[in-house]
Write an enzyme that holds these catalytic residues in place. Structure first.
Site, mmCIF file in Angstrom:
data_model
loop_
_atom_site.group_PDB
_atom_site.id
_atom_site.type_symbol
_atom_site.label_atom_id
_atom_site.label_comp_id
_atom_site.label_asym_id
_atom_site.label_seq_id
_atom_site.Cartn_x
_atom_site.Cartn_y
_atom_site.Cartn_z
ATOM 1 N N GLY A 1 -1.390 -25.302 22.496
ATOM 2 C CA GLY A 1 -0.041 -25.240 21.934
ATOM 3 C C GLY A 1 1.075 -25.503 22.926
ATOM 4 N N GLY B 1 0.444 -26.721 27.724
ATOM 5 C CA GLY B 1 -0.775 -26.563 28.508
ATOM 6 C C GLY B 1 -1.963 -26.923 27.641
ATOM 7 N N ASP C 1 -9.222 -19.557 35.765
ATOM 8 C CA ASP C 1 -8.431 -20.797 35.717
ATOM 9 C C ASP C 1 -7.220 -20.690 36.648
ATOM 10 O OD1 ASP C 1 -7.884 -23.381 34.962
ATOM 11 O OD2 ASP C 1 -6.911 -22.849 33.074
HETATM 12 P P1 ADP Z 1 -1.839 -22.987 28.448
HETATM 13 O O1 ADP Z 1 -2.828 -21.927 28.079
HETATM 14 O O2 ADP Z 1 -1.562 -23.891 27.284
HETATM 15 O O3 ADP Z 1 -2.193 -23.700 29.721
HETATM 16 P P2 ADP Z 1 0.210 -21.549 29.897
HETATM 17 O O4 ADP Z 1 0.314 -20.095 29.591
HETATM 18 O O5 ADP Z 1 -0.483 -21.941 31.158
HETATM 19 O O6 ADP Z 1 -0.425 -22.283 28.646
HETATM 20 O O7 ADP Z 1 1.672 -22.176 29.874
HETATM 21 C C1 ADP Z 1 1.891 -23.587 30.001
HETATM 22 C C2 ADP Z 1 3.140 -23.851 30.817
HETATM 23 O O8 ADP Z 1 4.291 -23.266 30.180
HETATM 24 C C3 ADP Z 1 3.110 -23.228 32.225
HETATM 25 O O9 ADP Z 1 2.481 -24.091 33.141
HETATM 26 C C4 ADP Z 1 4.596 -23.074 32.517
HETATM 27 O O10 ADP Z 1 5.160 -24.303 32.920
HETATM 28 C C5 ADP Z 1 5.194 -22.728 31.146
HETATM 29 N N1 ADP Z 1 5.275 -21.265 30.950
HETATM 30 C C6 ADP Z 1 4.317 -20.478 30.437
HETATM 31 N N2 ADP Z 1 4.712 -19.181 30.383
HETATM 32 C C7 ADP Z 1 5.960 -19.154 30.885
HETATM 33 C C8 ADP Z 1 6.914 -18.091 31.116
HETATM 34 N N3 ADP Z 1 6.614 -16.833 30.821
HETATM 35 N N4 ADP Z 1 8.104 -18.403 31.676
HETATM 36 C C9 ADP Z 1 8.387 -19.695 31.991
HETATM 37 N N5 ADP Z 1 7.543 -20.731 31.798
HETATM 38 C C10 ADP Z 1 6.335 -20.480 31.259
HETATM 39 MG MG MG Z 2 -2.218 -22.945 31.599
#
Ligand code: ADP
Ligand code: MG
Length: 495
Positions: free
Chosen positions: A203, A200, A319
């Site tokens: 990281g 995302g 967001d």
């Molecule tokens: P960022 O802050 O970098 O956007 P996110 O927390 O939105 O990070 O996570 C990025 C992606 O990783 C999500 O869109 C999803 O596809 C995957 N992801 C994040 N957390 C989980 C989780 N707990 N279980 C499964 N997939 C996850």
């Molecule tokens: Mg995100």
């Protein structure tokens, strides 16, 4: 004398209102800064028979949950708050005034002190063994071979505990804001990473294993340390835990000599984001209603202020989008990625961080954010902007809902009106100038659930933010569809 008292009161009031610098083991340079009205926090607790001290900053919201500043009665932990820079530098101790066996201890006292706790310990061990036999986590039954994974002997870290037990124990006996930092660190450091599952803004997200259970690990690069700290801080807000908010497990910063690894550990959801899920699957009408209800419930909980010592501040997400919603195995959803959220302090009517008004994902930005007319001094504005984005997520959901075998392909909102990586200007022209919104097809009118979804979206998308529905209203309206689903959904949509 009166004058001196008044001066002292004034002095301590001044300490309470200014932002402070405090000692913080979890932070860069071992220093953190409280917001206005915050405090430095100093604590010591008994872990595996040894005193462990934790020092950090307390936000004004945490200060309200007074328990942070008061020691427990049973002398297993001591906490205090102080209000001058680095005043939490001193190391607290739990020792009783009179050292055990020191001068003044008679033989009888010594015998009582030694024998009573020993007996209690025996009884506790016996009860513990009986309880453990009766109640084992499912994964333990399935994975007996994982019994000997290395683990520190920490508080609550009996090898029979699974994550659900640990979190349940803490939510019923702890501060309601998460696991103790030492337990978090121990969990994080015994996770084995398996595969990268997502990327995302910050990281990378990995699937990891802890004692045979899947967990998600969001790894931040060291230059994003502030984001890591912020997200961990938000997840540990008192009473935030909810079935439709991603379950936070641990945060850890590990210095390996040359760089710092920043981890945020949460429950793992194998379906991944709603974006991935909708790309892959179509939805039944019931499936759509369940997802929509759970997303609205998560947002309503986030937005809600709970008053009281165990209360929760209102939080705006800032967001909301399908990539920040995850789909659980049971078909419900959780709201994730709280890194941009802001907490509201209703006493002072302030936010806990300075609000940069143009954060979030451009495609999902509310009109008032795009044209910068948003009133950032009112917290309501941020909640209303979340509701606009929620309406767009509902539109993504409804398109994938299959009625009489018909549905549309997955698309992002405004896919037909802006380029794939749009600028603020691209989106502003469409949303603010041309006042366009995603298309609500006529055929949605023939199905009760889709008709309600269409109406809800329109009421989330008003240019006039004050006219938009609240998350609680959206939740109530969509859950009423659930109540009548057996009669209406089947009759009207699926036959
Ligand atoms: P960022 O802050 O970098 O956007 P996110 O927390 O939105 O990070 O996570 C990025 C992606 O990783 C999500 O869109 C999803 O596809 C995957 N992801 C994040 N957390 C989980 C989780 N707990 N279980 C499964 N997939 C996850
Ligand atoms: Mg995100």
């Amino acid at each position: 004398m009166r004058l001196r008292e008044a001066a002292l009161i004034l002095l301590s009031a001044a300490h309470i209102t200014a932002a402070l610098k405090c000692v913080c083991q979890l932070c860069t340079n071992h220093t953190c800064e409280t917001g206005t009205d915050g405090a430095c926090w100093n604590s010591v607790m008994l872990v595996d028979g040894q005193e462990k001290s934790v020092k950090s900053c307390l936000t004004p919201a945490e200060m309200k949950g007074e328990m942070f500043c008061h020691s427990s009665r049973n002398n297993v932990s001591k906490r205090n708050c102080c209000f001058t820079d680095f005043c939490n530098n001193e190391t607290l101790h739990l020792n009783p005034e009179r050292p055990l066996g020191g001068p003044g201890w008679g033989r009888l006292e010594l015998a009582v002190v030694i024998t009573v706790p020993s007996c209690l310990l025996c009884v506790a061990i016996l009860l513990g063994v009986l309880a453990a036999q009766g109640q084992r986590c499912a994964y333990r039954r399935a994975n007996e071979q994982n019994a000997e994974e290395p683990l520190d002997n920490q508080m609550l870290m009996s090898p029979d505990k699974c994550l659900k037990d640990l979190i349940y124990d803490m939510s019923t006996s702890g501060s309601g804001s998460g696991l103790p930092l030492l337990v978090q660190r121990t969990i994080a450091r015994t996770i084995v990473l398996q595969e990268s599952i997502g990327k995302g803004r910050f990281g990378e997200v990995w699937r990891g294993k802890w004692r045979g259970e899947d967990v998600a690990v969001k790894i931040f690069s060291s230059r994003d340390e502030r984001s890591w700290f912020r997200e961990a801080e938000i997840y540990q807000t008192i009473m935030l835990r909810h079935e439709n908010i991603l379950g936070f497990i641990a945060a850890d910063n590990k210095d390996n000599g040359s760089w710092t690894q920043l981890w945020l550990v949460s429950e793992y959801h194998e379906h991944g984001s709603l974006f991935d899920y909708l790309n892959r699957y179509t939805l039944s009408v019931e499936g759509m209603v369940i997802l929509a209800t759970s997303i609205a419930s998560g947002l309503a909980h986030l937005h809600m202020e709970i008053i009281g010592t165990q209360g929760k501040p209102a939080i705006a997400h800032r967001d909301i989008k399908s990539k920040n919603v995850l789909v659980k195995k049971n078909g419900t959803a959780v709201i994730a990625d709280l890194g941009l959220s802001v907490k509201h302090d209703s006493n002072s009517n302030t936010l806990d961080i300075p609000s940069n008004h143009r954060v979030g994902t451009k495609r999902y930005m509310a009109p008032e954010i795009l044209d910068e007319t948003i009133n950032t001094s009112s917290f309501e504005s941020f909640k209303r902007a979340d509701i606009y984005s929620l309406g767009l997520v509902f539109w993504e959901l409804a398109r994938r809902c299959s009625v009489r075998g018909l549905n549309e392909d997955f698309q992002l909102p405004y896919y037909d009106l802006v380029p794939s990586d749009p600028s603020v200007e691209d989106v502003r022209k469409v949303v603010c100038e041309q006042k366009l919104r995603p298309n609500i097809p006529n055929q949605w009118q023939s199905c009760e659930a889709l008709r309600v979804m269409g109406k809800l979206m329109r009421e989330c998308w008003y240019t006039n933010a004050a006219a938009r529905l609240t998350a609680l209203r959206v939740k109530k309206t969509i859950s009423q569809v659930t109540v009548v689903r057996d009669v209406k959904i089947r009759e009207i949509c699926e036959i």
